[in-house]
Design an enzyme around this catalytic site. Structure first.
Site, short mmCIF file in Angstrom:
data_model
loop_
_atom_site.label_atom_id
_atom_site.label_comp_id
_atom_site.label_asym_id
_atom_site.label_seq_id
_atom_site.Cartn_x
_atom_site.Cartn_y
_atom_site.Cartn_z
N SER A 1 23.91 -69.53 16.73
CA SER A 1 25.12 -68.78 16.37
C SER A 1 26.35 -69.12 17.21
O SER A 1 27.46 -68.75 16.83
CB SER A 1 24.86 -67.28 16.49
OG SER A 1 24.24 -66.83 15.32
N LYS B 1 29.08 -70.77 15.46
CA LYS B 1 30.04 -70.03 14.63
C LYS B 1 31.45 -70.06 15.23
O LYS B 1 32.44 -70.07 14.51
CB LYS B 1 29.56 -68.58 14.44
CG LYS B 1 28.27 -68.48 13.63
CD LYS B 1 27.68 -67.09 13.71
CE LYS B 1 26.40 -66.97 12.89
NZ LYS B 1 25.69 -65.71 13.12
N TYR C 1 25.48 -74.90 6.92
CA TYR C 1 25.27 -73.87 7.96
C TYR C 1 24.04 -74.18 8.81
O TYR C 1 24.08 -74.11 10.04
CB TYR C 1 25.15 -72.50 7.28
CG TYR C 1 24.81 -71.38 8.21
CD1 TYR C 1 25.76 -70.87 9.11
CD2 TYR C 1 23.53 -70.82 8.22
CE1 TYR C 1 25.43 -69.85 9.99
CE2 TYR C 1 23.21 -69.79 9.10
CZ TYR C 1 24.16 -69.31 9.98
OH TYR C 1 23.84 -68.30 10.85
N TYR D 1 27.09 -59.64 18.97
CA TYR D 1 26.57 -58.82 17.87
C TYR D 1 26.68 -57.33 18.17
O TYR D 1 27.69 -56.89 18.71
CB TYR D 1 25.11 -59.19 17.56
CG TYR D 1 24.91 -60.65 17.39
CD1 TYR D 1 25.53 -61.33 16.34
CD2 TYR D 1 24.14 -61.37 18.26
CE1 TYR D 1 25.37 -62.67 16.17
CE2 TYR D 1 23.96 -62.74 18.09
CZ TYR D 1 24.58 -63.38 17.05
OH TYR D 1 24.42 -64.70 16.89
N VAL E 1 20.46 -67.43 18.98
CA VAL E 1 19.02 -67.15 19.10
C VAL E 1 18.22 -68.31 19.68
O VAL E 1 17.03 -68.17 19.96
CB VAL E 1 18.37 -66.70 17.77
CG1 VAL E 1 18.86 -65.32 17.35
CG2 VAL E 1 18.58 -67.71 16.66
#
Ligand code: GLN
Length: 310
Positions: free
Chosen positions: A66, A69, A194, A246, A264
């Site tokens: 992530s 991103k 992705y 998050y 992760v």
């Protein structure tokens, strides 16, 4: 601040934080990630002069997941501009887990809340320029190479294939986005882009280097050249503060107080205005998907070095 002092602090904090890995577990929902060593732990720091400091497994490779991103957001903002991104995705935190789907149906705007949750990130992946998923993935990797100051940034093919084979949740999100009319291109192609970006292979030093670029508002302190626009760096850092960890972002802002983004794979990228970038690797994750030892180290570093900017 003396250079010697910083190296010693990093090494001591590494030693003091290592045991916190026992509070976490490696991710298993992407089967290839389950092979990570839960005790692995590395810290890296790149300061505003470009000096690099390391402790533990700072050169161990892992998938960026992530954290990509943030880089994808910077990339698409650079290529297409801010409006192209934020007409399709918001700037607001959700307080939900990273892979939550629920707000796509219930919110009035019917667009993902921000680019750092999976739904928003899949929209951003759909905007990447290129003729095919492979071409888009290559171009993104070339951008990451420029940010990291090194060529030959690799992708972990096993993790890529493993996520692609098992991503029922991300497929559900992507199909929902398609139905909302905000996903460019074919659903499976966009997901492929992705998965490619999430499988980019980095180490903690790489993450610290990106953090240093962000801390200097887009200037690479090592090469002394601009790699992203100041406005792009600002947007990325602001979203990292509110959404980067998050549903742990609020607690992290209180405890550590700097922009950060987790993945992760066990990585955390942190950026301390005008001072330094910090990279962490610790694949044992807490229940929200953030590195357990990494969180401990960042809390301690924030106290010891007075890093809070919030
Ligand atoms: N590739 C992962 C996923 O989409 C990234 C999630 C994360 O790092 N939090 O599930």
């Amino acid at each position: 601040m003396k250079t010697e002092g910083l190296a010693e602090t990093l090494s001591r904090v590494h030693g003091e934080s290592k045991a916190a890995a026992a509070r976490g577990r490696v991710a298993t929902y992407i089967p290839a990630l389950a092979k990570a060593d839960p005790g692995a732990f590395g810290l890296a720091l790149v300061d505003s002069t470009g000096s690099v400091f390391e402790a533990g497994d700072a050169r161990a490779r892992f998938t960026i997941q992530s954290i990509s991103k943030v880089l994808a957001l910077a990339y698409v903002m650079t290529e297409l501009g801010e409006v192209a991104v934020f007409s399709r995705v918001g700037k607001e935190p959700t307080g939900d887990p990273f892979n939550s789907i629920i707000r796509l149906e219930t919110s009035a705007s019917r667009k993902p809340f921000n680019p750092l949750i999976n739904a928003g990130a899949i929209v951003v992946s759909g905007l990447m320029p290129g003729s095919s998923p492979a071409d888009k993935g290559e171009r993104f990797r070339a951008f990451v190479g420029r940010l990291l100051g090194r060529g030959g940034v690799e992708r972990d093919e096993a993790v890529y294939a493993s996520e692609k084979a098992t991503a029922a949740r991300n497929r559900s999100i992507a199909w929902f986005l398609k139905e909302l009319g905000i996903l460019e291109g074919e659903v499976e192609d966009t997901l492929d882009v992705y998965f490619r970006q999430c499988a980019v292979s980095v180490d903690a030093v790489d993450l610290a280097r990106v953090g240093a670029v962000l801390c200097m508002d887009g200037m690479d302190p090592v090469r002394r050249e601009r790699v992203i626009a100041a406005r792009t760096a600002r947007v990325c850092k602001s979203l990292m503060v509110t959404c980067g960890m998050y549903d742990g972002s609020g607690e992290f802002a209180v405890d550590v107080g700097v922009p950060a983004k987790s993945g992760v794979g066990g990585g955390i990228l942190a950026s301390v205005r005008d001072r330094m970038g910090i990279g962490v690797y610790g694949p044992a994750l807490d229940e929200r998907g953030n590195s357990a030892a990494g969180l401990e180290a960042l809390r301690r570093l924030s106290d010891e070095l007075d890093l809070r900017v919030l």
